[in-house]
Scaffold this active site. Structure first.
Site, PDB file in Angstrom:
ATOM      1  N   LYS A  39      41.748  45.821  39.773  1.00 39.69           N
ATOM      2  CA  LYS A  39      41.373  46.649  40.912  1.00 39.69           C
ATOM      3  C   LYS A  39      42.551  46.843  41.857  1.00 39.69           C
ATOM      4  CE  LYS A  39      37.680  44.157  41.470  1.00 39.69           C
ATOM      5  NZ  LYS A  39      36.444  43.539  41.951  1.00 39.69           N
ATOM      6  N   ARG A  79      38.761  38.553  28.931  1.00 42.76           N
ATOM      7  CA  ARG A  79      38.732  39.843  29.616  1.00 42.76           C
ATOM      8  C   ARG A  79      39.022  40.943  28.623  1.00 42.76           C
ATOM      9  NH1 ARG A  79      39.742  38.895  35.071  1.00 42.76           N
ATOM     10  NH2 ARG A  79      40.077  41.069  35.589  1.00 42.76           N
ATOM     11  N   GLU A 114      32.968  41.695  43.047  1.00 44.91           N
ATOM     12  CA  GLU A 114      33.441  41.621  44.418  1.00 44.91           C
ATOM     13  C   GLU A 114      33.587  43.060  44.900  1.00 44.91           C
ATOM     14  OE1 GLU A 114      37.304  40.012  46.890  1.00 44.91           O
ATOM     15  OE2 GLU A 114      37.072  39.396  44.799  1.00 44.91           O
TER      16      GLU A 114
HETATM   17  P1  ATP Z   1      40.047  42.688  38.763  1.00 43.74           P
HETATM   18  O1  ATP Z   1      40.953  41.659  38.176  1.00 43.74           O
HETATM   19  O2  ATP Z   1      40.029  43.975  38.028  1.00 43.74           O
HETATM   20  O3  ATP Z   1      40.248  42.880  40.226  1.00 43.74           O
HETATM   21  P2  ATP Z   1      37.929  40.867  39.187  1.00 43.74           P
HETATM   22  O4  ATP Z   1      37.728  39.850  38.160  1.00 43.74           O
HETATM   23  O5  ATP Z   1      38.573  40.461  40.445  1.00 43.74           O
HETATM   24  O6  ATP Z   1      38.610  42.121  38.531  1.00 43.74           O
HETATM   25  P3  ATP Z   1      35.230  40.985  40.025  1.00 43.74           P
HETATM   26  O7  ATP Z   1      34.578  41.985  40.893  1.00 43.74           O
HETATM   27  O8  ATP Z   1      35.398  39.623  40.540  1.00 43.74           O
HETATM   28  O9  ATP Z   1      36.605  41.600  39.577  1.00 43.74           O
HETATM   29  O10 ATP Z   1      34.516  40.964  38.610  1.00 43.74           O
HETATM   30  C1  ATP Z   1      33.129  40.968  38.428  1.00 43.74           C
HETATM   31  C2  ATP Z   1      32.840  40.415  37.069  1.00 43.74           C
HETATM   32  O11 ATP Z   1      33.437  41.220  36.066  1.00 43.74           O
HETATM   33  C3  ATP Z   1      33.388  39.018  36.909  1.00 43.74           C
HETATM   34  O12 ATP Z   1      32.432  38.228  36.243  1.00 43.74           O
HETATM   35  C4  ATP Z   1      34.603  39.229  36.064  1.00 43.74           C
HETATM   36  O13 ATP Z   1      34.864  38.093  35.312  1.00 43.74           O
HETATM   37  C5  ATP Z   1      34.225  40.429  35.210  1.00 43.74           C
HETATM   38  N1  ATP Z   1      35.413  41.163  34.797  1.00 43.74           N
HETATM   39  C6  ATP Z   1      36.395  41.623  35.589  1.00 43.74           C
HETATM   40  N2  ATP Z   1      37.361  42.211  34.867  1.00 43.74           N
HETATM   41  C7  ATP Z   1      36.980  42.118  33.573  1.00 43.74           C
HETATM   42  C8  ATP Z   1      37.555  42.523  32.335  1.00 43.74           C
HETATM   43  N3  ATP Z   1      38.731  43.154  32.278  1.00 43.74           N
HETATM   44  N4  ATP Z   1      36.881  42.257  31.204  1.00 43.74           N
HETATM   45  C9  ATP Z   1      35.699  41.643  31.247  1.00 43.74           C
HETATM   46  N5  ATP Z   1      35.109  41.225  32.366  1.00 43.74           N
HETATM   47  C10 ATP Z   1      35.730  41.455  33.521  1.00 43.74           C
HETATM   48 MG    MG Z   2      37.399  38.546  41.276  1.00 46.37          MG
END
Ligand code: ATP
Ligand code: MG
Length: 584
Positions: free
Chosen positions: A287, A277, A51
């Site tokens: 983020k 994660r 995102e």
């Molecule tokens: P955050 O919680 O840091 O804001 P998010 O999951 O909202 O992260 P996205 O941009 O939606 O961020 O994530 C893109 C991809 O990366 C998704 O498939 C998500 O599952 C994966 N991802 C995000 N954080 C992690 C993590 N800590 N470990 C592994 N994969 C991750």
């Molecule tokens: Mg997300």
């Protein structure tokens, strides 16, 4: 020379390529199975779906390495797809940085760069079909009411009074929502699934909401935006994704993902698989929290070298190879865990050890005058650039009568096991002569400002013809030739291993480490670094791995410490310190 490490068990087979075979994690096992049984015609297609509401962090790197890695290993494809369904939080700045970070990590989507917003028309069409099929309805409840009606873990939800609108009325209202006739939050479109489902996500989840906001790609075309769950499932299906890999928090969403796939006329049937994660000690990995640190000014920006972002790690001096290696080492698991940041640091060390040229640098200079070295004489000392890489050759470093050594390498009163320089003691200067301390010059406060020394001209080879031994080799630079530089030493950003999960519920920002950055000025490095450019990485001998920071200006270099080498003395001192404390 390092002796070769013993071969791992799995590498000792008789097959010539067996060394390549690492055991498969559960995701790769599932995929290998699907390929074997020719599911999806044996095709493998994954995607990385960020995102664009922040910079990527090391957790994302794990997901990138998994998605792109799996595609490579199985001869498949991996798309980069921006999950841009939330117009209010997204920004092109983030889009650009994400593209840059994925490339920098070494992966390429071969032109398959997509946006969920590319599918807004199709998602809308599919949704109209859901309404026609009686599977979705326009609801007038407010967000609060919807929450209240949703029920609890133990009590089923209640149906909205608007749940049984006619198909015609729903079609008309949804059309009017799209045309902008209603305000934000006035209506939503919900899936008609099951208000009594034990899974909250199936209690008539919202599929569309009204947002009168400009989208960074579709502009003002839409004022209704689809929600993550239906968008993600439909996007996957439209792209022919076979394995939709996501993190564990989406496990409970999988029934909804499957519901969308089953009830929309999608062209393919992806399968969602969840993995844990990545969480790292001494940092936060969300983020939202990282943005908070940037906005509060706790760090200098998203690319502050203390940040766990890809841009931060890059500025810190990490290589893409070390991050990929780290991702392999942490593997893929089904259970959340906290990975020691030392593992990441070790990946950096291992990679930089192979590739970083060695240079001489003194962080806290102590002036040394070699009294028996001819005034005005300069000789060139030839030093190996990297003992791990013979192809990297040698370079010449000037040696003269006045040197700088590290303050730490001298003690006026040497404690036990301190073998470096002390009055009357002799050490080896790296690549050069034996040096003996004959006197100490102090300022009025009694601080040592200069050492008086002698050298032994017969020890240029690094050993003494008379068989005399020294117990330590220290680094040095020639005072007249060294460059004056700044060095930034970074420590952990937080003082506790898991700042985001304090058992007393304290805010993670309470655990910010006030000493996470130490800026040293007046450091001295050998003159060969005069041509170093931002991003160049090197080992300062005996001190650690460093990288040239983009803040460097012509004639004034700034270095960031990526990671230290292992320092046995620090460990001894620490062990002694803790023993003393424990005994007091
Ligand atoms: P955050 O919680 O840091 O804001 P998010 O999951 O909202 O992260 P996205 O941009 O939606 O961020 O994530 C893109 C991809 O990366 C998704 O498939 C998500 O599952 C994966 N991802 C995000 N954080 C992690 C993590 N800590 N470990 C592994 N994969 C991750
Ligand atoms: Mg997300």
């Amino acid at each position: 020379m390092k002796s070769p490490a013993p071969e791992p068990e799995s590498a000792r087979g008789t097959e010539p390529d067996s060394a390549e075979q690492t055991p498969l994690d559960f995701i790769r096992e599932i995929i290998a199975d699907d390929v074997r049984t020719r599911k999806n015609g044996g095709r493998v297609a994954t995607r990385f779906p960020p995102e664009p509401n922040g910079y990527l962090h090391i957790g994302h790197a794990k997901s990138i390495c998994l998605n792109f890695g799996v595609a490579q290993e199985f001869g498949g494809t991996c798309n980069l797809r921006f999950d841009d369904t939330n117009p209010t939080k997204e920004d092109v700045e983030y889009v650009d940085s994400i593209i840059d970070s994925v490339h920098w990590l070494g992966f390429d989507w071969e032109g398959r760069l997509y946006h969920a917003s590319d599918y807004f028309d199709t998602i809308y069409e599919y949704t109209v079909q859901l309404i026609k099929d009686g599977k979705a309805y326009v609801d007038d409840l407010t967000a609060d009411e919807i929450r209240e009606y949703r029920g609890t873990l133990t009590a089923p939800g209640r149906e909205s009074p608007w749940r049984n609108r006619s198909v015609e009325e729903n079609l008309e209202l949804f059309e009017r929502m799209k045309e902008g006739e209603f305000a934000d939050g006035e209506k939503v479109l919900r899936a008609k699934i099951d208000m009594a489902s034990p899974n909250f996500n199936l209690r008539d989840p919202v599929l569309y909401r009204i947002r009168h906001a400009s989208h960074h790609r579709t502009g003002d075309k839409w004022c209704i935006y689809p929600m993550y769950d239906n968008t993600h499932a439909i996007s996957d299906a439209l792209e022919g994704i076979t394995h939709s890999l996501c993190t564990l928090e989406f496990e409970d969403h999988r029934p909804l993902y499957d519901w969308v796939i089953e009830n929309c006329p999608v062209p393919s049937r992806p399968r969602q698989i969840e993995f844990a994660r990545l969480n790292l000690t001494y940092t936060v990995m969300s983020k939202r929290k990282l943005l908070d640190l940037v906005q509060r000014g706790d760090v200098a920006g998203w690319d502050d070298p203390r940040m766990p972002t890809i841009v931060g790690l890059r500025r810190r001096g990490y290589t893409p190879e070390s991050i990929r290696d780290f991702a392999t080492r942490v593997g893929v698991a089904k259970r959340e865990n906290l990975v020691h940041v030392e593992l990441l640091e070790d990946s950096a060390r291992e990679d930089l050890n192979r590739r970083a040229p060695r240079v001489l640098a003194v962080l806290r200079p102590l002036r040394v005058v070699i009294e028996n070295y001819p005034e005005g004489q300069v000789e060139a000392i030839e030093l190996v650039n990297n003992p791990e890489d013979p192809a990297s050759g040698t370079r010449r470093v000037p040696f003269s009568r006045v040197l700088y050594i590290e303050q730490d390498d001298f003690r006026e009163e040497a404690p036990p096991k301190f073998y470096r320089l002390a009055p009357g003691r002799e050490v080896r200067l790296r690549g050069a002569y034996f040096l003996k301390c004959t006197g100490v010059v102090k300022d009025e406060q009694g601080a040592v400002t200069e050492l008086r020394c002698t050298y032994d001209p017969a020890t240029r080879s690094g050993s003494s013809p008379d068989g005399r031994k020294v117990k330590a080799t220290i680094h040095w630079v020639s005072a007249a030739h060294a460059l004056d530089v700044d060095v930034r030493l970074y420590d952990r950003l937080f003082t506790v291993p898991n700042p985001a999960d304090d058992k007393d519920g304290r805010d993670y920002k309470e655990f910010l480490n006030p000493d996470s950055l130490e800026v040293l000025t007046g450091c001295r490095v050998e003159p060969s670094l005069a041509t170093a450019k931002p991003g160049d990485r090197m080992q300062f001998e005996r001190l650690g791995y460093f990288v040239v920071d983009p803040d460097s200006a012509p004639g004034h270099l700034v270095f960031n410490r990526t990671v230290t080498l292992r320092d046995t003395w620090a460990r001894i001192e620490k062990a002694q310190g803790s023993r003393l404390r424990a005994g007091s």
